[in-house]
Design a protein around this motif. Structure first.
Motif, short mmCIF file in Angstrom:
data_model
loop_
_atom_site.label_atom_id
_atom_site.label_comp_id
_atom_site.label_asym_id
_atom_site.label_seq_id
_atom_site.Cartn_x
_atom_site.Cartn_y
_atom_site.Cartn_z
N VAL A 22 0.83 -1.20 0.00
CA VAL A 22 0.00 0.00 0.00
C VAL A 22 0.87 1.26 0.00
CG1 VAL A 22 -1.75 1.29 1.28
CG2 VAL A 22 -1.90 -1.19 1.14
N ALA A 23 1.99 1.24 0.73
CA ALA A 23 2.87 2.40 0.77
C ALA A 23 3.45 2.69 -0.62
CB ALA A 23 3.99 2.20 1.78
N LEU A 44 2.10 1.84 -3.51
CA LEU A 44 0.98 2.33 -4.33
C LEU A 44 0.69 3.80 -4.04
CD1 LEU A 44 -1.25 1.71 -6.35
CD2 LEU A 44 -2.68 1.01 -4.43
N LEU A 45 0.67 4.19 -2.77
CA LEU A 45 0.44 5.60 -2.43
C LEU A 45 1.58 6.48 -2.93
CD1 LEU A 45 -1.08 5.45 1.16
CD2 LEU A 45 -2.20 6.13 -0.95
N ILE A 68 0.99 7.10 -6.55
CA ILE A 68 -0.12 8.04 -6.72
C ILE A 68 0.34 9.47 -6.43
CG2 ILE A 68 -2.35 8.74 -5.76
CD1 ILE A 68 -2.96 5.73 -5.41
N VAL A 69 1.13 9.66 -5.37
CA VAL A 69 1.62 11.00 -5.02
C VAL A 69 2.47 11.55 -6.15
CG1 VAL A 69 3.17 12.25 -3.47
CG2 VAL A 69 1.45 10.72 -2.54
N ARG A 83 0.29 12.55 -9.05
CA ARG A 83 -0.51 13.75 -8.77
C ARG A 83 0.36 15.01 -8.76
NH1 ARG A 83 -5.62 12.98 -7.22
NH2 ARG A 83 -5.74 14.92 -6.07
N THR A 130 -4.61 15.42 -2.18
CA THR A 130 -3.18 15.12 -2.26
C THR A 130 -2.55 15.17 -0.86
OG1 THR A 130 -3.04 16.02 -4.50
CG2 THR A 130 -0.98 15.81 -3.30
N ILE A 153 -3.51 12.02 1.04
CA ILE A 153 -2.76 10.87 0.54
C ILE A 153 -1.33 10.89 1.07
CG2 ILE A 153 -1.83 9.77 -1.53
CD1 ILE A 153 -4.39 10.68 -2.98
N ALA A 158 -1.33 9.91 4.72
CA ALA A 158 -1.51 8.46 4.84
C ALA A 158 -0.21 7.73 4.52
CB ALA A 158 -2.64 7.99 3.92
N LEU A 159 0.49 8.18 3.50
CA LEU A 159 1.79 7.59 3.15
C LEU A 159 2.78 7.76 4.30
CD1 LEU A 159 3.65 6.26 1.07
CD2 LEU A 159 4.15 8.55 0.19
#
Length: 69
Positions: free
Chosen positions: A6-7, A9-10, A13-14, A17, A33, A36, A39-40
């Motif tokens: 998940v880290a 993937l985030l 995404i960051v 973005r 953003t 996200i 969360a990362l």
């Protein structure tokens, strides 16, 4: 079976973005953003990578503080 961290993937995404132009972002988009990225940070903090980043930043800040005296 394919597993996705998940880290990671985030982080992807960051990066995607943040590559977009600033003018194309709405306030809602900027807030998403930030959420996200937070969360990362929460996911990375307890890991060895997160602890290494914390140590490097701590040394950097300490060096800057000593240089400013």
């Amino acid at each position: 079976m394919l597993t996705i961290n998940v880290a990671v993937l985030l982080a992807v995404i960051v990066v995607l973005r943040l590559r977009r132009r600033t003018e194309a972002r709405s306030r809602r988009d900027e807030k998403l953003t930030v959420v996200i990225v937070l969360a990362l940070g929460v996911l990375l903090a307890p890991t060895p990578v997160g602890q290494g980043i914390l140590n490097i930043l701590g040394e950097f800040v300490g060096g800057v503080a000593q240089a400013s005296r």
